[in-house]
Design an enzyme around this catalytic site. Structure first.
Site, PDB file in Angstrom:
ATOM      1  N   ARG A   1      13.849 -14.078 -25.336  1.00 44.51           N
ATOM      2  CA  ARG A   1      12.853 -14.446 -26.342  1.00 44.51           C
ATOM      3  C   ARG A   1      12.119 -15.737 -25.981  1.00 44.51           C
ATOM      4  O   ARG A   1      11.035 -16.000 -26.493  1.00 44.51           O
ATOM      5  CB  ARG A   1      13.504 -14.498 -27.730  1.00 44.51           C
ATOM      6  CG  ARG A   1      13.872 -13.094 -28.222  1.00 44.51           C
ATOM      7  CD  ARG A   1      14.486 -13.107 -29.609  1.00 44.51           C
ATOM      8  NE  ARG A   1      15.766 -13.759 -29.654  1.00 44.51           N
ATOM      9  CZ  ARG A   1      16.951 -13.175 -29.418  1.00 44.51           C
ATOM     10  NH1 ARG A   1      17.003 -11.897 -29.133  1.00 44.51           N
ATOM     11  NH2 ARG A   1      18.071 -13.857 -29.466  1.00 44.51           N
TER      12      ARG A   1
ATOM     13  N   GLU B   1      32.287 -18.652 -26.672  1.00 43.45           N
ATOM     14  CA  GLU B   1      33.520 -18.685 -27.473  1.00 43.45           C
ATOM     15  C   GLU B   1      34.567 -17.768 -26.830  1.00 43.45           C
ATOM     16  O   GLU B   1      35.730 -18.129 -26.685  1.00 43.45           O
ATOM     17  CB  GLU B   1      33.193 -18.233 -28.899  1.00 43.45           C
ATOM     18  CG  GLU B   1      34.305 -18.581 -29.872  1.00 43.45           C
ATOM     19  CD  GLU B   1      33.949 -18.195 -31.293  1.00 43.45           C
ATOM     20  OE1 GLU B   1      32.784 -17.820 -31.540  1.00 43.45           O
ATOM     21  OE2 GLU B   1      34.851 -18.255 -32.147  1.00 43.45           O
TER      22      GLU B   1
HETATM   23  P1  AMP Z   1      23.525 -21.109 -28.011  1.00 42.51           P
HETATM   24  O1  AMP Z   1      23.798 -21.098 -26.554  1.00 42.51           O
HETATM   25  O2  AMP Z   1      24.776 -20.987 -28.831  1.00 42.51           O
HETATM   26  O3  AMP Z   1      22.683 -22.297 -28.437  1.00 42.51           O
HETATM   27  O4  AMP Z   1      22.711 -19.794 -28.353  1.00 42.51           O
HETATM   28  C1  AMP Z   1      21.369 -19.738 -28.063  1.00 42.51           C
HETATM   29  C2  AMP Z   1      20.947 -18.419 -27.514  1.00 42.51           C
HETATM   30  O5  AMP Z   1      21.536 -17.322 -28.191  1.00 42.51           O
HETATM   31  C3  AMP Z   1      19.457 -18.257 -27.675  1.00 42.51           C
HETATM   32  O6  AMP Z   1      18.939 -17.676 -26.487  1.00 42.51           O
HETATM   33  C4  AMP Z   1      19.285 -17.357 -28.883  1.00 42.51           C
HETATM   34  O7  AMP Z   1      18.299 -16.399 -28.642  1.00 42.51           O
HETATM   35  C5  AMP Z   1      20.626 -16.701 -29.087  1.00 42.51           C
HETATM   36  N1  AMP Z   1      21.183 -16.894 -30.441  1.00 42.51           N
HETATM   37  C6  AMP Z   1      22.314 -17.576 -30.752  1.00 42.51           C
HETATM   38  N2  AMP Z   1      22.591 -17.538 -32.047  1.00 42.51           N
HETATM   39  C7  AMP Z   1      21.578 -16.820 -32.612  1.00 42.51           C
HETATM   40  C8  AMP Z   1      21.275 -16.429 -33.952  1.00 42.51           C
HETATM   41  N3  AMP Z   1      22.061 -16.761 -34.995  1.00 42.51           N
HETATM   42  N4  AMP Z   1      20.165 -15.710 -34.165  1.00 42.51           N
HETATM   43  C9  AMP Z   1      19.358 -15.354 -33.127  1.00 42.51           C
HETATM   44  N5  AMP Z   1      19.599 -15.684 -31.857  1.00 42.51           N
HETATM   45  C10 AMP Z   1      20.700 -16.411 -31.586  1.00 42.51           C
END
Ligand code: AMP
Length: 174
Positions: free
Chosen positions: A62, A99
């Site tokens: 995205r 996780e």
């Molecule tokens: P993080 O590495 O935990 O910051 O997760 C970020 C990545 O996971 C991004 O590329 C987001 O597109 C996706 N992502 C994580 N959590 C969500 C969520 N609650 N809703 C949509 N996309 C998420």
């Protein structure tokens, strides 16, 4: 919390996707609305127009959707950071912890010149692990990351704390 943008109601909350307990922020209603999509892209363009950046680096997938029109309008390149096995030429990669298990991100070794100035862009800041890994990849290429940009920040997951003190820009915070 500061005032939410007019398009905030176009972010759909999907409970328990892709797994139980996750509140997925679905951006597809926002993308489907021309005025709203335009408003989001314009926010990034206004912020980065005078920064003299060399490229927008978008994170699969995205980050590409938002990154491409921003790069186009700024007249700079779009460089993809992708999931493993997608980029065809010589890559460097980085593993990062989830996780449960690990993930990997890759970038073409010759995607950017050392010293290039870029903005890293993704749709959602959750735990920050994805962006942290992407940043490490760019540091391996000696690229300067001017800012980490997101459409949405899930503040309760404290991803911001993992990326600071480097600059972070988000349009909408939950
Ligand atoms: P993080 O590495 O935990 O910051 O997760 C970020 C990545 O996971 C991004 O590329 C987001 O597109 C996706 N992502 C994580 N959590 C969500 C969520 N609650 N809703 C949509 N996309 C998420």
């Amino acid at each position: 919390m500061s005032e939410q943008p007019a398009w905030a109601n176009l972010i759909r909350n999907v409970p328990d996707f892709p797994e139980p307990g996750v509140q997925f922020k679905d951006i597809t209603p926002l993308l489907a609305n021309g005025a709203a999509f335009h408003a989001v892209i314009d926010e990034f363009i206004a912020r980065y127009a005078d920064l003299q950046i060399d490229a927008i680096v978008g994170i699969e997938s995205r980050g590409f959707i938002f990154g491409a029109p921003v790069a186009h309008e700024l007249g700079v390149g779009l460089v993809p950071i992708r999931k493993p096995g997608k980029l065809p030429a010589d890559t460097i990669g980085i593993e990062y912890q989830l996780e449960y298990g690990t993930n990997r991100l890759e970038i073409h070794r010759d995607a950017l010149q050392p010293g290039a100035r870029v903005v890293l862009l993704d749709d959602v800041l959750a735990t920050g692990g994805t962006m942290l890994a992407a940043r490490s990849l760019l540091h391996k290429l000696n690229v300067e990351v001017l800012e980490h940009a997101f459409v949405i920040e899930l503040a309760f997951l404290k991803g911001r704390e993992r990326l600071q003190p480097d600059p972070i820009f988000t349009l909408l915070t939950y």
